[in-house]
Design a protein around this motif. Sequence first.
Motif, PDB file in Angstrom:
ATOM      1  N   ASP A 105       0.840  -1.197   0.000  1.00 50.53           N
ATOM      2  CA  ASP A 105       0.000   0.000   0.000  1.00 50.53           C
ATOM      3  C   ASP A 105       0.876   1.249   0.000  1.00 50.53           C
ATOM      4  O   ASP A 105       1.959   1.260   0.592  1.00 50.53           O
ATOM      5  CB  ASP A 105      -0.939   0.010   1.211  1.00 50.53           C
ATOM      6  CG  ASP A 105      -0.212  -0.266   2.511  1.00 50.53           C
ATOM      7  OD1 ASP A 105       0.060   0.685   3.263  1.00 50.53           O
ATOM      8  OD2 ASP A 105       0.097  -1.446   2.767  1.00 50.53           O
ATOM      9  N   PRO A 106       0.431   2.321  -0.660  1.00 52.41           N
ATOM     10  CA  PRO A 106       1.248   3.538  -0.765  1.00 52.41           C
ATOM     11  C   PRO A 106       1.667   4.114   0.572  1.00 52.41           C
ATOM     12  O   PRO A 106       2.770   4.661   0.697  1.00 52.41           O
ATOM     13  CB  PRO A 106       0.335   4.505  -1.530  1.00 52.41           C
ATOM     14  CG  PRO A 106      -0.596   3.627  -2.295  1.00 52.41           C
ATOM     15  CD  PRO A 106      -0.833   2.427  -1.415  1.00 52.41           C
ATOM     16  N   SER A 107       0.811   4.009   1.596  1.00 52.41           N
ATOM     17  CA  SER A 107       1.150   4.597   2.891  1.00 52.41           C
ATOM     18  C   SER A 107       2.350   3.890   3.512  1.00 52.41           C
ATOM     19  O   SER A 107       3.189   4.527   4.161  1.00 52.41           O
ATOM     20  CB  SER A 107      -0.046   4.538   3.843  1.00 52.41           C
ATOM     21  OG  SER A 107      -0.451   3.195   4.063  1.00 52.41           O
ATOM     22  N   PHE A 108       2.470   2.573   3.331  1.00 49.54           N
ATOM     23  CA  PHE A 108       3.600   1.836   3.882  1.00 49.54           C
ATOM     24  C   PHE A 108       4.898   2.257   3.217  1.00 49.54           C
ATOM     25  O   PHE A 108       5.951   2.316   3.844  1.00 49.54           O
ATOM     26  CB  PHE A 108       3.379   0.329   3.719  1.00 49.54           C
ATOM     27  CG  PHE A 108       4.438  -0.513   4.370  1.00 49.54           C
ATOM     28  CD1 PHE A 108       4.623  -0.484   5.741  1.00 49.54           C
ATOM     29  CD2 PHE A 108       5.237  -1.344   3.612  1.00 49.54           C
ATOM     30  CE1 PHE A 108       5.606  -1.259   6.347  1.00 49.54           C
ATOM     31  CE2 PHE A 108       6.215  -2.131   4.196  1.00 49.54           C
ATOM     32  CZ  PHE A 108       6.399  -2.089   5.579  1.00 49.54           C
ATOM     33  N   ARG A 110       5.361   5.227   2.028  1.00 49.78           N
ATOM     34  CA  ARG A 110       5.443   6.700   2.120  1.00 49.78           C
ATOM     35  C   ARG A 110       5.579   7.284   0.715  1.00 49.78           C
ATOM     36  O   ARG A 110       6.343   8.230   0.462  1.00 49.78           O
ATOM     37  CB  ARG A 110       6.618   7.133   3.002  1.00 49.78           C
ATOM     38  CG  ARG A 110       6.556   6.557   4.404  1.00 49.78           C
ATOM     39  CD  ARG A 110       7.702   7.045   5.266  1.00 49.78           C
ATOM     40  NE  ARG A 110       7.742   6.337   6.546  1.00 49.78           N
ATOM     41  CZ  ARG A 110       8.681   6.490   7.465  1.00 49.78           C
ATOM     42  NH1 ARG A 110       9.675   7.336   7.254  1.00 49.78           N
ATOM     43  NH2 ARG A 110       8.646   5.803   8.588  1.00 49.78           N
ATOM     44  N   LEU A 111       4.812   6.710  -0.200  1.00 52.82           N
ATOM     45  CA  LEU A 111       4.963   7.016  -1.615  1.00 52.82           C
ATOM     46  C   LEU A 111       4.646   8.472  -1.938  1.00 52.82           C
ATOM     47  O   LEU A 111       5.381   9.130  -2.679  1.00 52.82           O
ATOM     48  CB  LEU A 111       4.059   6.087  -2.427  1.00 52.82           C
ATOM     49  CG  LEU A 111       4.224   6.101  -3.940  1.00 52.82           C
ATOM     50  CD1 LEU A 111       5.641   5.682  -4.327  1.00 52.82           C
ATOM     51  CD2 LEU A 111       3.207   5.164  -4.593  1.00 52.82           C
ATOM     52  N   GLY A 112       3.549   8.980  -1.388  1.00 53.52           N
ATOM     53  CA  GLY A 112       3.176  10.361  -1.687  1.00 53.52           C
ATOM     54  C   GLY A 112       4.215  11.353  -1.216  1.00 53.52           C
ATOM     55  O   GLY A 112       4.579  12.291  -1.945  1.00 53.52           O
ATOM     56  N   ASP A 113       4.733  11.156   0.009  1.00 50.81           N
ATOM     57  CA  ASP A 113       5.750  12.065   0.538  1.00 50.81           C
ATOM     58  C   ASP A 113       7.012  12.009  -0.304  1.00 50.81           C
ATOM     59  O   ASP A 113       7.655  13.031  -0.571  1.00 50.81           O
ATOM     60  CB  ASP A 113       6.076  11.704   1.988  1.00 50.81           C
ATOM     61  CG  ASP A 113       4.928  12.009   2.934  1.00 50.81           C
ATOM     62  OD1 ASP A 113       4.066  12.834   2.576  1.00 50.81           O
ATOM     63  OD2 ASP A 113       4.881  11.416   4.030  1.00 50.81           O
ATOM     64  N   TRP A 114       7.386  10.796  -0.726  1.00 50.86           N
ATOM     65  CA  TRP A 114       8.607  10.653  -1.524  1.00 50.86           C
ATOM     66  C   TRP A 114       8.472  11.330  -2.881  1.00 50.86           C
ATOM     67  O   TRP A 114       9.369  12.061  -3.309  1.00 50.86           O
ATOM     68  CB  TRP A 114       8.939   9.171  -1.710  1.00 50.86           C
ATOM     69  CG  TRP A 114      10.042   8.947  -2.697  1.00 50.86           C
ATOM     70  CD1 TRP A 114      11.281   9.514  -2.704  1.00 50.86           C
ATOM     71  CD2 TRP A 114       9.994   8.109  -3.861  1.00 50.86           C
ATOM     72  NE1 TRP A 114      12.008   9.080  -3.784  1.00 50.86           N
ATOM     73  CE2 TRP A 114      11.247   8.215  -4.503  1.00 50.86           C
ATOM     74  CE3 TRP A 114       9.014   7.263  -4.384  1.00 50.86           C
ATOM     75  CZ2 TRP A 114      11.535   7.511  -5.665  1.00 50.86           C
ATOM     76  CZ3 TRP A 114       9.320   6.562  -5.546  1.00 50.86           C
ATOM     77  CH2 TRP A 114      10.569   6.688  -6.170  1.00 50.86           C
ATOM     78  N   LEU A 115       7.348  11.085  -3.575  1.00 53.68           N
ATOM     79  CA  LEU A 115       7.174  11.703  -4.884  1.00 53.68           C
ATOM     80  C   LEU A 115       7.102  13.221  -4.777  1.00 53.68           C
ATOM     81  O   LEU A 115       7.585  13.939  -5.650  1.00 53.68           O
ATOM     82  CB  LEU A 115       5.921  11.149  -5.551  1.00 53.68           C
ATOM     83  CG  LEU A 115       5.987   9.682  -5.980  1.00 53.68           C
ATOM     84  CD1 LEU A 115       4.655   9.221  -6.544  1.00 53.68           C
ATOM     85  CD2 LEU A 115       7.103   9.463  -6.994  1.00 53.68           C
ATOM     86  N   GLY A 116       6.504  13.715  -3.677  1.00 61.03           N
ATOM     87  CA  GLY A 116       6.474  15.159  -3.472  1.00 61.03           C
ATOM     88  C   GLY A 116       7.870  15.726  -3.314  1.00 61.03           C
ATOM     89  O   GLY A 116       8.203  16.775  -3.888  1.00 61.03           O
ATOM     90  N   ALA A 117       8.718  15.035  -2.550  1.00 62.38           N
ATOM     91  CA  ALA A 117      10.100  15.483  -2.369  1.00 62.38           C
ATOM     92  C   ALA A 117      10.866  15.416  -3.684  1.00 62.38           C
ATOM     93  O   ALA A 117      11.692  16.295  -3.980  1.00 62.38           O
ATOM     94  CB  ALA A 117      10.793  14.623  -1.307  1.00 62.38           C
ATOM     95  N   LEU A 118      10.581  14.400  -4.500  1.00 67.91           N
ATOM     96  CA  LEU A 118      11.270  14.270  -5.784  1.00 67.91           C
ATOM     97  C   LEU A 118      10.881  15.400  -6.728  1.00 67.91           C
ATOM     98  O   LEU A 118      11.731  15.983  -7.409  1.00 67.91           O
ATOM     99  CB  LEU A 118      10.937  12.915  -6.405  1.00 67.91           C
ATOM    100  CG  LEU A 118      11.579  12.607  -7.756  1.00 67.91           C
ATOM    101  CD1 LEU A 118      13.100  12.597  -7.637  1.00 67.91           C
ATOM    102  CD2 LEU A 118      11.078  11.270  -8.301  1.00 67.91           C
ATOM    103  N   VAL A 119       9.606  15.738  -6.754  1.00 66.45           N
ATOM    104  CA  VAL A 119       9.139  16.825  -7.625  1.00 66.45           C
ATOM    105  C   VAL A 119       9.783  18.148  -7.223  1.00 66.45           C
ATOM    106  O   VAL A 119      10.182  18.948  -8.072  1.00 66.45           O
ATOM    107  CB  VAL A 119       7.599  16.934  -7.575  1.00 66.45           C
ATOM    108  CG1 VAL A 119       7.127  18.231  -8.218  1.00 66.45           C
ATOM    109  CG2 VAL A 119       6.966  15.732  -8.274  1.00 66.45           C
TER     110      VAL A 119
END
Length: 313
Positions: A105-108, A110-119
Amino acid sequence: MNPALLDLHLLRAFVAVAREGSVSRAAAQLHRTQPALSLQLKKLSEASGLELFQRAAHGMALSADGAALLQLAERTLAAAEDFARGVERLHGSARGLLRIGTILDPSFLRLGDWLGALVRSAPQIATELRHGISGSVLAQLQQGQLDVCFYLSPSLAATQALQLAGRTLTRFDYRVVAPAGWGPQVAGRDWEALATLPWLETPPESAHHRLLQGVFGPRGLAPRRAALVDQEASMLDLIKSGVGLSLVRDAIAIRESQTHGLAVADRVRIPCELQFVCLAPRQGDAVVQAAWRALEQVWGAADGPTEGFGFSP
């Protein structure tokens, strides 16, 4: 509009004289001759149609019009400098497509936080996400269809043996979870006893399958298959329905035990790691390194050995 009004050289001359109050001091600051600087002031005055300075006892004083334009000129020069720095950053930034294999699952992750940092850190990188089972995304990585992926493995050493470079993000345990009411059948039982019960089997490319093979294979055990599932959510539904046992991440096992009364085997567990990996020859690629630097902002620096991923600090 007269093009001279946008000439940064003329604006720098104007601002320098306004700040210094003297053509000679401004000329020395800008490494120009006084006649050349005076000529630039004249050009700007003619282009604007305004008297920008007045002679003063000890140099040059801004006129009312000049004072009104000074802040605008300073902001224009600052904006030009920001633009130049932005161009330099883009020349030095990673760019291209980053193909990412995701699991669980994305929360495990931390996918959203990581992609935000990458952007934020590498805006020139476009991303493409492909979700699947741990082994299937790894196969796509090895076939060159992905650049990086999340992966589940008992240890980083086992992963690196596959000619991969990677870092461990977090460690956890898989627990054996059984339907509610099966407590007496799993409490205090070892792997040999648990193998006699019905199990939810998963595809060979799944982490569950690999981990259980590592336990049952050396013992010569072959658990009875009750059903074949390939998604964790389906697995939990079948456990709740009383179909059989399965491996479940420890945090989820505890939650489901508390909320739905599922039984958790207390004698056995399998350690596992969530890892972030790429092909060893690709670890120096700019897009891969940008991905890892963004990941470190979310997960923190890797602990333990750091073989692979030769990232710059």
